[in-house]
Design an enzyme around this catalytic site. Structure first.
Site, PDB file in Angstrom:
ATOM      1  N   ASN A   1       0.744  -1.068   0.067  1.00 12.41           N
ATOM      2  CA  ASN A   1      -0.004   0.024  -0.085  1.00 12.41           C
ATOM      3  C   ASN A   1       0.888   1.317  -0.018  1.00 12.41           C
ATOM      4  OD1 ASN A   1      -1.793   2.056   0.588  1.00 12.41           O
ATOM      5  ND2 ASN A   1      -2.423   1.268   2.506  1.00 12.41           N
TER       6      ASN A   1
ATOM      7  N   LYS B   1       0.260   4.074  -0.280  1.00 21.18           N
ATOM      8  CA  LYS B   1      -0.458   5.476   0.193  1.00 21.18           C
ATOM      9  C   LYS B   1      -0.160   6.539  -0.439  1.00 21.18           C
ATOM     10  CE  LYS B   1      -0.207   3.243   4.698  1.00 21.18           C
ATOM     11  NZ  LYS B   1      -0.132   3.294   6.137  1.00 21.18           N
TER      12      LYS B   1
ATOM     13  N   HIS C   1      -9.379   1.193   4.441  1.00 15.69           N
ATOM     14  CA  HIS C   1      -8.307   1.568   5.488  1.00 15.69           C
ATOM     15  C   HIS C   1      -8.773   2.347   6.539  1.00 15.69           C
ATOM     16  CE1 HIS C   1      -4.310   2.497   6.476  1.00 15.69           C
ATOM     17  NE2 HIS C   1      -3.819   1.377   5.780  1.00 15.69           N
TER      18      HIS C   1
ATOM     19  N   GLU D   1      -6.956   4.892   7.648  1.00 13.70           N
ATOM     20  CA  GLU D   1      -6.839   6.171   7.176  1.00 13.70           C
ATOM     21  C   GLU D   1      -8.150   6.881   6.638  1.00 13.70           C
ATOM     22  OE1 GLU D   1      -2.912   5.663   5.465  1.00 13.70           O
ATOM     23  OE2 GLU D   1      -2.265   5.053   7.361  1.00 13.70           O
TER      24      GLU D   1
ATOM     25  N   GLU E   1      -6.163  -4.984  10.357  1.00  8.94           N
ATOM     26  CA  GLU E   1      -5.021  -3.888  10.529  1.00  8.94           C
ATOM     27  C   GLU E   1      -5.124  -3.166  11.950  1.00  8.94           C
ATOM     28  OE1 GLU E   1      -2.645  -2.883   6.823  1.00  8.94           O
ATOM     29  OE2 GLU E   1      -4.248  -1.418   6.700  1.00  8.94           O
TER      30      GLU E   1
ATOM     31  N   GLY F   1       2.128   1.999  10.852  1.00 11.20           N
ATOM     32  CA  GLY F   1       3.273   3.166  10.753  1.00 11.20           C
ATOM     33  C   GLY F   1       4.000   3.429  11.966  1.00 11.20           C
TER      34      GLY F   1
ATOM     35  N   SER G   1       3.058  -2.569  10.366  1.00 12.11           N
ATOM     36  CA  SER G   1       4.545  -2.491  10.870  1.00 12.11           C
ATOM     37  C   SER G   1       5.157  -3.928  10.531  1.00 12.11           C
ATOM     38  CB  SER G   1       5.002  -2.129  12.300  1.00 12.11           C
ATOM     39  OG  SER G   1       4.418  -0.670  12.396  1.00 12.11           O
TER      40      SER G   1
HETATM   41  P1  PGA Z   1       2.659   0.016   7.816  1.00 14.58           P
HETATM   42  O1  PGA Z   1       1.119   0.358   7.145  1.00 14.58           O
HETATM   43  O2  PGA Z   1       3.087  -1.265   7.218  1.00 14.58           O
HETATM   44  O3  PGA Z   1       3.402   1.239   7.310  1.00 14.58           O
HETATM   45  O4  PGA Z   1       2.460  -0.022   9.093  1.00 14.58           O
HETATM   46  C1  PGA Z   1       0.336  -0.657   6.841  1.00 14.58           C
HETATM   47  C2  PGA Z   1      -0.834  -0.301   6.148  1.00 14.58           C
HETATM   48  O5  PGA Z   1      -1.393   0.956   6.661  1.00 14.58           O
HETATM   49  O6  PGA Z   1      -1.444  -0.886   5.181  1.00 14.58           O
END
Ligand code: PGA
Length: 251
Positions: free
Chosen positions: A9, A11, A95, A97, A166, A172, A212
């Site tokens: 992803n 982003k 997601h 976000e 997730e 992140g 992560s």
């Molecule tokens: P990350 O993000 O691996 O940077 O923690 C995962 C995601 O948001 O899909």
């Protein structure tokens, strides 16, 4: 049986030129067919350029979102049909976000999932709790409520989706769920799918872990019986890291 999948992803990262370079580098790095399906989900504007650059037998391309409307006067939106017209095959939906910053609700996501499926896209549907919910031991309740967006699908349509658990506190942050925490909630998610659609469909549903995930922890996470791969944010932006995660399925 269900597929193992490693999906990136990107982003809101990478200019078009940088995204093209990253996709080319990944395509070259995967000289041999990996032991899992590999997907890269990119910003909308990259899709039409990136899709023809990668070997479709090894890398699927997807969007990170799509509109909850089919077409028309929705300035700035991108429909599932438009995503599919670039050759993309996947779309991340729900997601955290998008839920947190753009107000995506269970009902909006239900519409998005239906439009994605109607246009032949595979939704990678994300669910997961925030830290306070985990601390209050409400994670099962939270993901069960989020699953209502996909529990109105017919069994046939549900069979086409991929789930991604997730935990928001792990995205992140460098803080990963332990393999035990991941297995426990993945098994719970599979159990509610089984309650709704039966054991066969539940056993065939890929449930990815995200948050992560990196080369150093991927193997331990993916070795759990109910963890079928990962949705990768930060580590998808560097080919050596992303490949390191894909390689967790090779040993
Ligand atoms: P990350 O993000 O691996 O940077 O923690 C995962 C995601 O948001 O899909």
């Amino acid at each position: 049986m269900r597929k193992n999948i490693v999906a990136g992803n990107w982003k809101m990262n990478k200019t078009l030129q940088e995204g093209i370079a990253l996709a080319k580098e990944l395509n070259e790095a995967l000289a041999e067919k990996p032991n899992c399906d590999v997907v890269i989900c990119t910003p909308f504007i990259h899709l039409a350029s990136v899709t023809p650059l990668v070997d479709a037998a090894k890398i699927g391309v997807g969007a990170e979102n799509c509109a909850d409307k089919a077409s028309g006067a929705y300035t700035g939106e991108v429909s599932a049909e438009m995503v599919a017209s670039t050759g993309a095959k996947y779309v991340i939906l729900g997601h955290s976000e998008r839920r947190a910053y753009y107000g995506e609700t269970v009902a909006i996501l239900e519409e998005k999932v239906k439009l994605a499926l109607a246009n032949g896209l595979t939704p990678i549907f994300c669910i997961g709790e925030v830290l306070e919910e985990r601390e209050a031991n409400k994670q099962n309740e939270v993901v069960a409520a989020q699953m209502e967006s996909v529990f109105s699908l017919s069994p046939e349509d549900f069979s086409k989706i991929v789930l991604a658990y997730e935990p928001v506190w792990a995205i992140g942050t460098g803080k990963t769920a332990t393999p035990e925490q991941a297995q426990e909630i993945h098994a719970f998610i599979r159990s509610i799918v089984a309650d709704k659609y039966g054991k066969e469909i539940a056993d065939n549903t890929s449930i990815l872990y995200g948050g992560s995930c990196k080369p150093s922890n991927a193997k331990e996470l993916f070795s759990n019986p109910d963890v079928d791969g990962g949705l990768i944010g930060g580590a998808a932006l560097k080919v050596s890291d992303f490949k390191g995660i894909i390689d967790a399925f090779n040993a």
